[in-house]
Design a protein around this motif. Structure first.
Motif, mmCIF file in Angstrom:
data_model
loop_
_atom_site.group_PDB
_atom_site.id
_atom_site.type_symbol
_atom_site.label_atom_id
_atom_site.label_comp_id
_atom_site.label_asym_id
_atom_site.label_seq_id
_atom_site.Cartn_x
_atom_site.Cartn_y
_atom_site.Cartn_z
ATOM 1 N N GLY A 68 70.286 25.183 56.307
ATOM 2 C CA GLY A 68 70.780 26.454 55.807
ATOM 3 C C GLY A 68 69.736 27.244 55.037
ATOM 4 N N ARG A 69 68.504 26.766 55.028
ATOM 5 C CA ARG A 69 67.425 27.438 54.305
ATOM 6 C C ARG A 69 66.736 28.484 55.182
ATOM 7 N N HIS A 70 66.256 29.541 54.521
ATOM 8 C CA HIS A 70 65.453 30.544 55.217
ATOM 9 C C HIS A 70 64.066 29.949 55.434
ATOM 10 N N ILE A 71 63.601 29.947 56.670
ATOM 11 C CA ILE A 71 62.309 29.354 57.027
ATOM 12 C C ILE A 71 61.443 30.416 57.695
ATOM 13 N N ALA A 72 60.196 30.516 57.232
ATOM 14 C CA ALA A 72 59.185 31.349 57.888
ATOM 15 C C ALA A 72 58.151 30.395 58.467
ATOM 16 N N TYR A 73 57.819 30.587 59.730
ATOM 17 C CA TYR A 73 56.860 29.723 60.431
ATOM 18 C C TYR A 73 55.531 30.464 60.536
ATOM 19 N N ILE A 74 54.484 29.874 59.966
ATOM 20 C CA ILE A 74 53.172 30.512 59.881
ATOM 21 C C ILE A 74 52.144 29.681 60.652
ATOM 22 N N ALA A 75 51.507 30.290 61.641
ATOM 23 C CA ALA A 75 50.398 29.626 62.334
ATOM 24 C C ALA A 75 49.212 29.591 61.377
ATOM 25 N N CYS A 76 48.594 28.426 61.249
ATOM 26 C CA CYS A 76 47.466 28.241 60.334
ATOM 27 C C CYS A 76 46.330 27.523 61.050
ATOM 28 N N ARG A 77 45.128 27.770 60.553
ATOM 29 C CA ARG A 77 43.926 27.135 61.094
ATOM 30 C C ARG A 77 43.325 26.254 60.003
ATOM 31 N N PRO A 78 43.050 24.963 60.323
ATOM 32 C CA PRO A 78 42.417 24.108 59.319
ATOM 33 C C PRO A 78 40.992 24.579 59.031
ATOM 34 N N ILE A 79 40.605 24.560 57.748
ATOM 35 C CA ILE A 79 39.250 24.980 57.389
ATOM 36 C C ILE A 79 38.497 23.909 56.596
ATOM 37 N N ALA A 80 39.205 22.963 55.967
ATOM 38 C CA ALA A 80 38.516 21.910 55.211
ATOM 39 C C ALA A 80 39.487 20.777 54.903
ATOM 40 N N GLY A 81 38.921 19.588 54.755
ATOM 41 C CA GLY A 81 39.723 18.432 54.341
ATOM 42 C C GLY A 81 40.196 17.592 55.503
ATOM 43 N N VAL A 82 40.825 16.493 55.121
ATOM 44 C CA VAL A 82 41.403 15.552 56.076
ATOM 45 C C VAL A 82 42.870 15.378 55.689
ATOM 46 N N ALA A 83 43.759 15.573 56.641
ATOM 47 C CA ALA A 83 45.189 15.473 56.358
ATOM 48 C C ALA A 83 45.575 14.044 55.996
ATOM 49 N N HIS A 84 46.339 13.927 54.908
ATOM 50 C CA HIS A 84 46.873 12.638 54.456
ATOM 51 C C HIS A 84 48.127 12.914 53.623
ATOM 52 N N ALA A 85 48.863 11.881 53.298
ATOM 53 C CA ALA A 85 50.063 12.035 52.468
ATOM 54 C C ALA A 85 49.619 12.256 51.027
ATOM 55 N N ALA A 86 49.355 13.509 50.673
ATOM 56 C CA ALA A 86 48.782 13.850 49.371
ATOM 57 C C ALA A 86 49.816 13.857 48.249
ATOM 58 N N SER A 87 51.080 13.966 48.589
ATOM 59 C CA SER A 87 52.147 13.986 47.591
ATOM 60 C C SER A 87 53.189 12.939 47.973
ATOM 61 N N PRO A 88 52.965 11.669 47.577
ATOM 62 C CA PRO A 88 53.888 10.598 47.983
ATOM 63 C C PRO A 88 55.350 10.859 47.608
ATOM 64 N N ARG A 89 55.576 11.641 46.570
ATOM 65 C CA ARG A 89 56.946 11.978 46.184
ATOM 66 C C ARG A 89 57.633 12.772 47.290
ATOM 67 N N GLU A 90 56.844 13.553 48.048
ATOM 68 C CA GLU A 90 57.397 14.400 49.097
ATOM 69 C C GLU A 90 57.087 13.916 50.508
ATOM 70 N N VAL A 91 55.915 13.323 50.703
ATOM 71 C CA VAL A 91 55.420 12.986 52.038
ATOM 72 C C VAL A 91 55.026 11.519 52.095
ATOM 73 N N SER A 92 55.589 10.786 53.071
ATOM 74 C CA SER A 92 55.240 9.367 53.208
ATOM 75 C C SER A 92 54.177 9.128 54.273
ATOM 76 N N ALA A 93 53.971 10.085 55.186
ATOM 77 C CA ALA A 93 52.969 9.921 56.247
ATOM 78 C C ALA A 93 52.688 11.268 56.885
ATOM 79 N N VAL A 94 51.540 11.360 57.539
ATOM 80 C CA VAL A 94 51.214 12.520 58.369
ATOM 81 C C VAL A 94 50.870 12.007 59.758
ATOM 82 N N ALA A 95 51.061 12.859 60.750
ATOM 83 C CA ALA A 95 50.720 12.483 62.126
ATOM 84 C C ALA A 95 50.244 13.716 62.874
ATOM 85 N N TRP A 96 49.153 13.539 63.615
ATOM 86 C CA TRP A 96 48.689 14.565 64.559
ATOM 87 C C TRP A 96 49.298 14.182 65.904
ATOM 88 N N VAL A 97 50.264 14.964 66.368
ATOM 89 C CA VAL A 97 51.095 14.588 67.503
ATOM 90 C C VAL A 97 50.702 15.383 68.759
#
Length: 122
Positions: A68-97
């Motif tokens: 029921g939440r309003h969602i805006a979908y934004i295309a983004c381009r990675p520019i730096a860093g390596v994706a990981h679960a940076a906020s364990p309280r919110e995210v338990s894993a990341v996956a490049w699918v």
């Protein structure tokens, strides 16, 4: 929600606390009063995955049928860093699918404008 594609794969996060049957999702969260949806997507990506991105374009908006939440979908381009679960309280894993595996992560499919964007760049 940030839509990040690189090397033919889409970045998804596994929520530490799923919302109903929504376990895997695009990175994203609440738009603060002082920011645009694009700024929120960039901030949320950094907070949740540690990945720095540049917002490219708004793909679409909707009221999510499950939350029921309003969602805006934004295309983004990675520019730096390596994706990981940076906020364990919110995210338990990341996956490049890869596109062929999306159905096992998002069984009901993606929002049609997001899927159309993926089809154009995958």
């Amino acid at each position: 929600m940030a839509v990040v594609v690189t090397d033919g794969r889409l970045l998804l996060i596994r929520r530490s606390a799923p919302e109903g049957d929504l376990v895997w999702a695009l990175p994203g969260g609440t738009v603060e009063a002082s920011e645009s949806p694009e700024q929120a997507a960039v901030r949320e990506m950094r907070e949740e995955t540690g990945l720095e991105v540049e917002a490219l374009q708004l793909l679409g908006e909707r009221i999510h049928p499950d939350t029921g939440r309003h969602i805006a979908y934004i295309a983004c381009r990675p520019i730096a860093g390596v994706a990981h679960a940076a906020s364990p309280r919110e995210v338990s894993a990341v996956a490049w699918v890869p596109p062929g595996d999306l159905g096992s992560y998002v069984p009901r499919g993606l929002y049609p404008p997001v899927q159309a964007y993926l089809d154009s760049c995958l």
